[in-house]
Enzyme design. Structure first.
Site, PDB file in Angstrom:
ATOM      1  N   ARG A  88       1.340  29.042  25.244  1.00 28.19           N
ATOM      2  CA  ARG A  88       1.337  27.948  26.232  1.00 28.19           C
ATOM      3  C   ARG A  88      -0.062  27.359  26.373  1.00 28.19           C
ATOM      4  O   ARG A  88      -0.249  26.156  26.486  1.00 28.19           O
ATOM      5  CB  ARG A  88       1.828  28.467  27.606  1.00 28.19           C
ATOM      6  CG  ARG A  88       3.306  28.807  27.636  1.00 28.19           C
ATOM      7  CD  ARG A  88       3.734  29.347  29.003  1.00 28.19           C
ATOM      8  NE  ARG A  88       3.723  28.301  30.014  1.00 28.19           N
ATOM      9  CZ  ARG A  88       2.916  28.280  31.057  1.00 28.19           C
ATOM     10  NH1 ARG A  88       2.049  29.267  31.250  1.00 28.19           N
ATOM     11  NH2 ARG A  88       2.979  27.301  31.922  1.00 28.19           N
ATOM     12  N   GLU A 130      31.917  40.207  39.726  1.00 26.90           N
ATOM     13  CA  GLU A 130      33.296  40.354  39.205  1.00 26.90           C
ATOM     14  C   GLU A 130      33.366  39.909  37.732  1.00 26.90           C
ATOM     15  O   GLU A 130      33.935  40.611  36.880  1.00 26.90           O
ATOM     16  CB  GLU A 130      34.222  39.508  40.086  1.00 26.90           C
ATOM     17  CG  GLU A 130      35.644  39.329  39.605  1.00 26.90           C
ATOM     18  CD  GLU A 130      36.424  38.360  40.525  1.00 26.90           C
ATOM     19  OE1 GLU A 130      36.449  38.567  41.745  1.00 26.90           O
ATOM     20  OE2 GLU A 130      37.009  37.381  40.008  1.00 26.90           O
ATOM     21  N   TYR A 131      32.773  38.758  37.426  1.00 27.62           N
ATOM     22  CA  TYR A 131      32.780  38.259  36.041  1.00 27.62           C
ATOM     23  C   TYR A 131      32.107  39.280  35.118  1.00 27.62           C
ATOM     24  O   TYR A 131      32.580  39.544  34.016  1.00 27.62           O
ATOM     25  CB  TYR A 131      32.010  36.936  35.940  1.00 27.62           C
ATOM     26  CG  TYR A 131      32.766  35.676  36.260  1.00 27.62           C
ATOM     27  CD1 TYR A 131      33.540  35.562  37.404  1.00 27.62           C
ATOM     28  CD2 TYR A 131      32.675  34.562  35.426  1.00 27.62           C
ATOM     29  CE1 TYR A 131      34.204  34.379  37.712  1.00 27.62           C
ATOM     30  CE2 TYR A 131      33.329  33.376  35.719  1.00 27.62           C
ATOM     31  CZ  TYR A 131      34.093  33.285  36.864  1.00 27.62           C
ATOM     32  OH  TYR A 131      34.737  32.117  37.156  1.00 27.62           O
ATOM     33  N   LYS A 137      30.133  35.727  48.905  1.00 29.25           N
ATOM     34  CA  LYS A 137      31.370  35.733  48.089  1.00 29.25           C
ATOM     35  C   LYS A 137      31.097  35.203  46.685  1.00 29.25           C
ATOM     36  O   LYS A 137      31.652  35.701  45.695  1.00 29.25           O
ATOM     37  CB  LYS A 137      32.462  34.905  48.778  1.00 29.25           C
ATOM     38  CG  LYS A 137      33.751  34.779  47.962  1.00 29.25           C
ATOM     39  CD  LYS A 137      34.377  36.132  47.661  1.00 29.25           C
ATOM     40  CE  LYS A 137      35.767  36.119  47.056  1.00 29.25           C
ATOM     41  NZ  LYS A 137      36.117  35.217  46.043  1.00 29.25           N
ATOM     42  N   SER A 185      38.198  38.043  49.701  1.00 30.51           N
ATOM     43  CA  SER A 185      38.454  38.622  48.382  1.00 30.51           C
ATOM     44  C   SER A 185      39.616  39.597  48.417  1.00 30.51           C
ATOM     45  O   SER A 185      39.862  40.264  49.415  1.00 30.51           O
ATOM     46  CB  SER A 185      37.214  39.359  47.873  1.00 30.51           C
ATOM     47  OG  SER A 185      37.501  39.930  46.602  1.00 30.51           O
ATOM     48  N   GLY A 186      40.289  39.659  47.278  1.00 34.82           N
ATOM     49  CA  GLY A 186      41.367  40.640  47.137  1.00 34.82           C
ATOM     50  C   GLY A 186      42.638  40.039  46.581  1.00 34.82           C
ATOM     51  O   GLY A 186      43.645  40.726  46.445  1.00 34.82           O
ATOM     52  N   MET A 198      47.925  32.338  49.132  1.00 37.03           N
ATOM     53  CA  MET A 198      46.850  33.000  49.892  1.00 37.03           C
ATOM     54  C   MET A 198      46.989  32.727  51.387  1.00 37.03           C
ATOM     55  O   MET A 198      46.890  33.637  52.211  1.00 37.03           O
ATOM     56  CB  MET A 198      45.473  32.516  49.411  1.00 37.03           C
ATOM     57  CG  MET A 198      45.041  33.044  48.078  1.00 37.03           C
ATOM     58  SD  MET A 198      44.761  34.825  48.074  1.00 37.03           S
ATOM     59  CE  MET A 198      43.237  34.958  48.995  1.00 37.03           C
ATOM     60  N   GLY A 199      47.202  31.461  51.739  1.00 37.10           N
ATOM     61  CA  GLY A 199      47.310  31.081  53.152  1.00 37.10           C
ATOM     62  C   GLY A 199      48.492  31.749  53.830  1.00 37.10           C
ATOM     63  O   GLY A 199      48.373  32.296  54.931  1.00 37.10           O
ATOM     64  N   HIS A 203      29.600  37.980  44.849  1.00 39.40           N
ATOM     65  CA  HIS A 203      30.689  38.927  44.566  1.00 39.40           C
ATOM     66  C   HIS A 203      31.402  38.501  43.285  1.00 39.40           C
ATOM     67  O   HIS A 203      31.683  39.314  42.397  1.00 39.40           O
ATOM     68  CB  HIS A 203      31.665  38.955  45.755  1.00 39.40           C
ATOM     69  CG  HIS A 203      32.997  39.588  45.462  1.00 39.40           C
ATOM     70  ND1 HIS A 203      33.979  38.969  44.708  1.00 39.40           N
ATOM     71  CD2 HIS A 203      33.519  40.794  45.805  1.00 39.40           C
ATOM     72  CE1 HIS A 203      35.024  39.762  44.608  1.00 39.40           C
ATOM     73  NE2 HIS A 203      34.776  40.874  45.259  1.00 39.40           N
ATOM     74  N   ASN A 204      31.689  37.216  43.178  1.00 39.48           N
ATOM     75  CA  ASN A 204      32.418  36.740  42.003  1.00 39.48           C
ATOM     76  C   ASN A 204      31.581  36.814  40.726  1.00 39.48           C
ATOM     77  O   ASN A 204      32.107  37.105  39.655  1.00 39.48           O
ATOM     78  CB  ASN A 204      32.911  35.304  42.224  1.00 39.48           C
ATOM     79  CG  ASN A 204      34.146  35.279  43.111  1.00 39.48           C
ATOM     80  OD1 ASN A 204      34.351  36.173  43.921  1.00 39.48           O
ATOM     81  ND2 ASN A 204      34.961  34.262  42.960  1.00 39.48           N
ATOM     82  N   GLY A 244      47.109  25.097  55.166  1.00 34.08           N
ATOM     83  CA  GLY A 244      47.168  25.415  53.740  1.00 34.08           C
ATOM     84  C   GLY A 244      48.044  26.641  53.565  1.00 34.08           C
ATOM     85  O   GLY A 244      47.609  27.767  53.830  1.00 34.08           O
ATOM     86  N   LEU A 245      49.305  26.405  53.181  1.00 32.87           N
ATOM     87  CA  LEU A 245      50.251  27.526  53.099  1.00 32.87           C
ATOM     88  C   LEU A 245      50.617  27.862  51.657  1.00 32.87           C
ATOM     89  O   LEU A 245      51.762  28.162  51.340  1.00 32.87           O
ATOM     90  CB  LEU A 245      51.503  27.212  53.931  1.00 32.87           C
ATOM     91  CG  LEU A 245      51.251  26.991  55.423  1.00 32.87           C
ATOM     92  CD1 LEU A 245      52.538  26.608  56.154  1.00 32.87           C
ATOM     93  CD2 LEU A 245      50.646  28.242  56.069  1.00 32.87           C
TER      94      LEU A 245
HETATM   95  C1  6PG Z   1      38.684  37.442  44.716  1.00 29.77           C
HETATM   96  C2  6PG Z   1      38.515  36.610  43.473  1.00 29.77           C
HETATM   97  C3  6PG Z   1      39.095  35.235  43.607  1.00 29.77           C
HETATM   98  C4  6PG Z   1      38.863  34.356  42.388  1.00 29.77           C
HETATM   99  C5  6PG Z   1      39.632  34.782  41.213  1.00 29.77           C
HETATM  100  C6  6PG Z   1      39.645  33.818  40.040  1.00 29.77           C
HETATM  101  O1  6PG Z   1      37.650  37.936  45.162  1.00 29.77           O
HETATM  102  O2  6PG Z   1      39.795  37.606  45.205  1.00 29.77           O
HETATM  103  O3  6PG Z   1      37.156  36.485  43.181  1.00 29.77           O
HETATM  104  O4  6PG Z   1      38.509  34.644  44.734  1.00 29.77           O
HETATM  105  O5  6PG Z   1      39.241  33.079  42.701  1.00 29.77           O
HETATM  106  O6  6PG Z   1      39.153  36.014  40.780  1.00 29.77           O
HETATM  107  O7  6PG Z   1      38.393  33.508  39.578  1.00 29.77           O
HETATM  108  P1  6PG Z   1      38.228  32.775  38.176  1.00 29.77           P
HETATM  109  O8  6PG Z   1      39.410  31.861  38.015  1.00 29.77           O
HETATM  110  O9  6PG Z   1      36.962  32.007  38.229  1.00 29.77           O
HETATM  111  O10 6PG Z   1      38.232  33.857  37.140  1.00 29.77           O
END
Ligand code: 6PG
Length: 467
Positions: free
Chosen positions: A444, A188-189, A181, A127-128, A13-14, A184-185, A9-10
């Site tokens: 209830r 992040e949201y 992870k 992540s990153g 990210m890859g 983590h996301n 997978g290039l």
């Molecule tokens: C990370 C991010 C990443 C994620 C994007 C997009 O840690 O580098 O979490 O993995 O895919 O942030 O996420 P959404 O498209 O769901 O906003």
């Protein structure tokens, strides 16, 4: 050449991650059925020891044994089809790492499936973003500790480095890495939604210009709020649109997209009965943002006043800083609470002190606050929620009043701040000795004879309610 590390997978990210491995002196090989991606890899590799294979068998023949093969392909069915192609060609002892944003249940299933083959399977959150992959991501590998030991050296070399060393560590059994992870996301949201709400408050109630917003976020990034997301937010406010010359942020449509990882966090938290309203609301607000057409037509029906109660800018900036600080801490608190519960429910044995350590650098939710989070979990690695940690008690207590003021300003000016208010309500509820759930129990029992417990004696009771 016998390559130390292979990538299937290039995409960006890859390629970036593979070049990062090569940067550290390893010979690497990449494979992607798309020839253009192979060419791109070689073009970007320069003097590094990088080869690109044209087929899967050729790719495998390039790798030294035991082979270390990482997949960075879109999560879902594609991972299964790559594994199906790969399995007849690999040997016992080889190591396969899935580095995508895979749902943890898929990783658990694949891990179990590969157990009898003798091939190591590591589900690893990375992540990153693109830059992180190239220069140093935070990585969350899970599976067998023996499997991790085989790849530890390379992963530590390519990981981001914080003041406590490489941002990679063993996250626990089976899908523990992908689970971590996912959470983590979710965090992040929540952090992104909180920032966007504070942006709305500063812009509407404080009438800050984009340049003033830039200066505020930039200053915050130099103090307690120092974090990747605050840093990039400061930069966003400075960016011009090359087409129109306007500030780019003002030209972007207010519809947030998502790939689902935040939603997975909320869904699984519901399954495990863990409250994380600020993450839930962050997912929900992305859905509401996506309903642009409905929002536009509804706005004409209700025509909420556009009036603003003027508020002194410097005061609002100070209050907003505390509110964001409080909100960020609550986002971490909720996510880490879920990690603790899930770790026990799924026997993942996720080491929370290590989790917060490897989030200190490289990842999207990295922030100066993780230093204190690390301290809280090192002091008590059985901590249920950071709200009860002595490390955070004085901070929550001192920030809370400013949050209330920001919420009052938002309410006064008709600015929706659902994530920030959820953070305060969560805090207030989880620190309340008494809630009003006694009434829910009465209801209830009234309509369904579901019974209730009493405050004055043990047991289970039912009443024949009148009316
Ligand atoms: C990370 C991010 C990443 C994620 C994007 C997009 O840690 O580098 O979490 O993995 O895919 O942030 O996420 P959404 O498209 O769901 O906003």
């Amino acid at each position: 050449m016998a390559a130390h590390f292979g990538m299937i997978g290039l995409g960006t990210m890859g390629r970036n991650l593979l070049l990062n491995v090569a940067d550290h002196g390893y010979e690497v090989c990449g494979y992607d059925p798309n020839v253009d991606q192979q060419k791109r890899l070689l073009a970007e590799a320069g003097e590094l020891k990088v080869t690109a294979a044209e087929s899967l068998p050729e790719f495998l023949s390039h790798l030294a044994t035991p082979r270390i093969i990482m997949l960075l392909v879109p999560a879902g069915k594609i991972v299964d089809s790559v594994l199906n192609e790969l399995m007849p060609l690999v040997e016992k002892g080889d190591i396969i790492i899935d580095g995508g944003n895979t749902h943890f249940t898929d990783t658990d299933r694949r891990y179990d499936m590969l157990q009898s083959s003798g091939v190591h399977f590591i589900g690893m959150g990375v992540s990153g973003g693109e830059e992180g992959a190239r220069r140093g991501p935070s990585m969350m590998p899970g599976g067998n500790i023996e499997s991790y030991e085989l790849v530890k050296e390379i992963l530590e070399a390519i990981a981001a480095k914080s003041d406590e060393g490489p941002c990679v560590a063993y996250m626990g059994n089976k899908a523990a890495g992908h689970y971590t992870k996912m959470v983590h996301n979710g965090i992040e949201y929540a952090m992104m939604q909180l920032i966007s709400e504070i942006y709305a408050v500063l812009k509407k109630a404080g009438e800050l210009s984009n340049n003033e917003l830039h200066l505020a976020f930039d200053a915050w990034n130099k103090a307690e709020l120092q974090s990747f997301l605050v840093e990039i937010t400061a930069a966003v406010f400075k960016q011009k649109d090359p087409e129109t010359g306007n500030d780019l942020v003002d030209m972007i449509l207010d519809k947030a997209k998502q790939k689902g990882t935040g939603m997975w966090t909320s869904q699984n938290a519901m399954d495990l009965n863990v409250p994380l309203p600020t993450i839930d609301i962050a997912v929900t607000m992305r859905y509401i943002s996506a309903l642009k057409d409905q929002r536009v037509s509804n706005s004409r029906l209700y025509n909420l006043p556009e009036s603003v109660t003027p508020i002194e800018k410097e005061l609002l900036i100070t209050l907003s800083k505390s509110a964001l600080h409080f909100g960020f801490l609550i986002a971490y608190a909720q996510g880490l609470h879920l990690l603790k519960v899930a770790s026990e429910a799924y026997n993942y044995a996720i080491p929370l002190p290590e989790v917060v350590k490897i989030w200190k650098g490289g990842c999207i939710i990295r922030s100066a606050m993780l230093g204190d989070l690390r301290k809280a979990y090192v002091d008590d690695n059985n901590l249920a929620n950071i709200i009860s940690s002595p490390v955070f008690q004085p901070l929550f207590a001192s920030l809370r009043n400013d949050v209330k003021q920001v919420l009052a300003i938002a309410l006064e000016n008709d600015i929706p701040v659902a994530a920030l208010s959820s953070a305060l309500h969560y805090f207030d509820a989880i620190t309340s000795e008494k809630l009003s759930a006694n009434l829910i129990q009465a209801q209830r029992d009234f309509f369904g004879a579901h019974t209730y417990e009493r405050i004055d004696k043990p047991g289970v009771f039912h009443t024949e309610w009148e009316g």
